[in-house]
Design a protein around this motif. Structure first.
Motif, mmCIF file in Angstrom:
data_model
loop_
_atom_site.group_PDB
_atom_site.id
_atom_site.type_symbol
_atom_site.label_atom_id
_atom_site.label_comp_id
_atom_site.label_asym_id
_atom_site.label_seq_id
_atom_site.Cartn_x
_atom_site.Cartn_y
_atom_site.Cartn_z
ATOM 1 N N HIS A 172 1.264 -1.082 0.138
ATOM 2 C CA HIS A 172 -0.075 -0.105 0.427
ATOM 3 C C HIS A 172 1.250 1.621 0.216
ATOM 4 N N LEU A 173 1.956 1.546 0.533
ATOM 5 C CA LEU A 173 2.537 1.939 0.520
ATOM 6 C C LEU A 173 3.763 2.465 -0.310
ATOM 7 N N ASP A 174 4.179 1.567 -1.217
ATOM 8 C CA ASP A 174 4.969 1.229 -2.303
ATOM 9 C C ASP A 174 4.676 2.137 -3.233
ATOM 10 N N ALA A 175 5.488 3.400 -3.805
ATOM 11 C CA ALA A 175 4.991 3.942 -5.503
ATOM 12 C C ALA A 175 6.118 3.862 -6.315
ATOM 13 N N ARG A 219 3.922 -15.238 4.346
ATOM 14 C CA ARG A 219 3.541 -13.884 4.001
ATOM 15 C C ARG A 219 3.064 -13.399 4.125
ATOM 16 N N TYR A 220 3.443 -12.329 5.187
ATOM 17 C CA TYR A 220 3.383 -10.868 5.653
ATOM 18 C C TYR A 220 4.933 -10.657 5.842
ATOM 19 N N ALA A 221 6.051 -11.835 5.380
ATOM 20 C CA ALA A 221 8.048 -11.183 6.190
ATOM 21 C C ALA A 221 7.606 -9.367 5.612
ATOM 22 N N ALA A 222 7.990 -8.775 5.082
ATOM 23 C CA ALA A 222 8.318 -7.439 4.754
ATOM 24 C C ALA A 222 7.364 -6.652 5.443
ATOM 25 N N ASP A 223 5.775 -6.873 6.197
ATOM 26 C CA ASP A 223 4.816 -5.755 7.010
ATOM 27 C C ASP A 223 6.086 -5.910 8.091
ATOM 28 N N THR A 229 9.313 -4.511 8.194
ATOM 29 C CA THR A 229 9.084 -3.627 8.486
ATOM 30 C C THR A 229 8.622 -2.798 9.326
ATOM 31 N N PHE A 230 7.970 -3.398 10.011
ATOM 32 C CA PHE A 230 6.844 -2.564 11.144
ATOM 33 C C PHE A 230 7.713 -2.838 12.298
ATOM 34 N N ARG A 231 8.523 -3.696 12.021
ATOM 35 C CA ARG A 231 9.342 -4.363 13.425
ATOM 36 C C ARG A 231 8.019 -5.299 14.256
ATOM 37 N N TYR A 232 7.203 -6.034 13.178
ATOM 38 C CA TYR A 232 5.831 -6.486 14.242
ATOM 39 C C TYR A 232 6.787 -8.256 14.538
#
Length: 119
Positions: free
Chosen positions: A41-44, A105-109, A112-115
């Motif tokens: 969603h954040l990638d331009a 599945r959500y490795a990048a998230d 990126t968001f340090r979850y």
């Protein structure tokens, strides 16, 4: 919305939904915005982000303070919520298998968001 995605159906058990997310039908390449990776969603494109700041609900007050600093606009504060307690509920929905599937599945998230899935 569900009829557009093979294998997705109303009221399917959480574990089955996670399994579905791990298939090509649930991938970001074909995902609906409701389960697309937040980083997408954040990638331009071209390594450019659409945002210069992304706040997190777990740190809402600090995030609002940063937005105020960057914009000069005073923002209202919501009622205080213990984010650790409120946010920990999701962890009980996962077992080892679904935790691993979501981690992939959500490795990048997650990176990126340090979850984490830690309590």
């Amino acid at each position: 919305i569900l009829s557009r995605f093979p294998g997705l159906r109303p009221f399917m058990p959480f574990e089955e939904f996670v399994e579905w997310l791990a298939t090509s039908h649930g991938s970001d390449a074909t995902a609906d915005r409701h389960w697309m990776s937040q980083t997408r969603h954040l990638d331009a494109g071209g390594g450019t982000s659409l945002c210069n700041f992304v706040g997190q609900m777990e740190e809402l007050d600090a995030g609002l303070t940063e937005v105020e600093r960057q914009t000069g606009i005073r923002l209202p504060r919501p009622k205080k919520v213990n984010a650790k307690t409120a946010g920990g509920e999701y962890q009980r929905a996962y077992n080892d298998r679904t935790r691993q599937m979501i981690s992939e599945r959500y490795a990048a998230d997650i990176e990126t968001f340090r979850y984490t899935f830690d309590d």
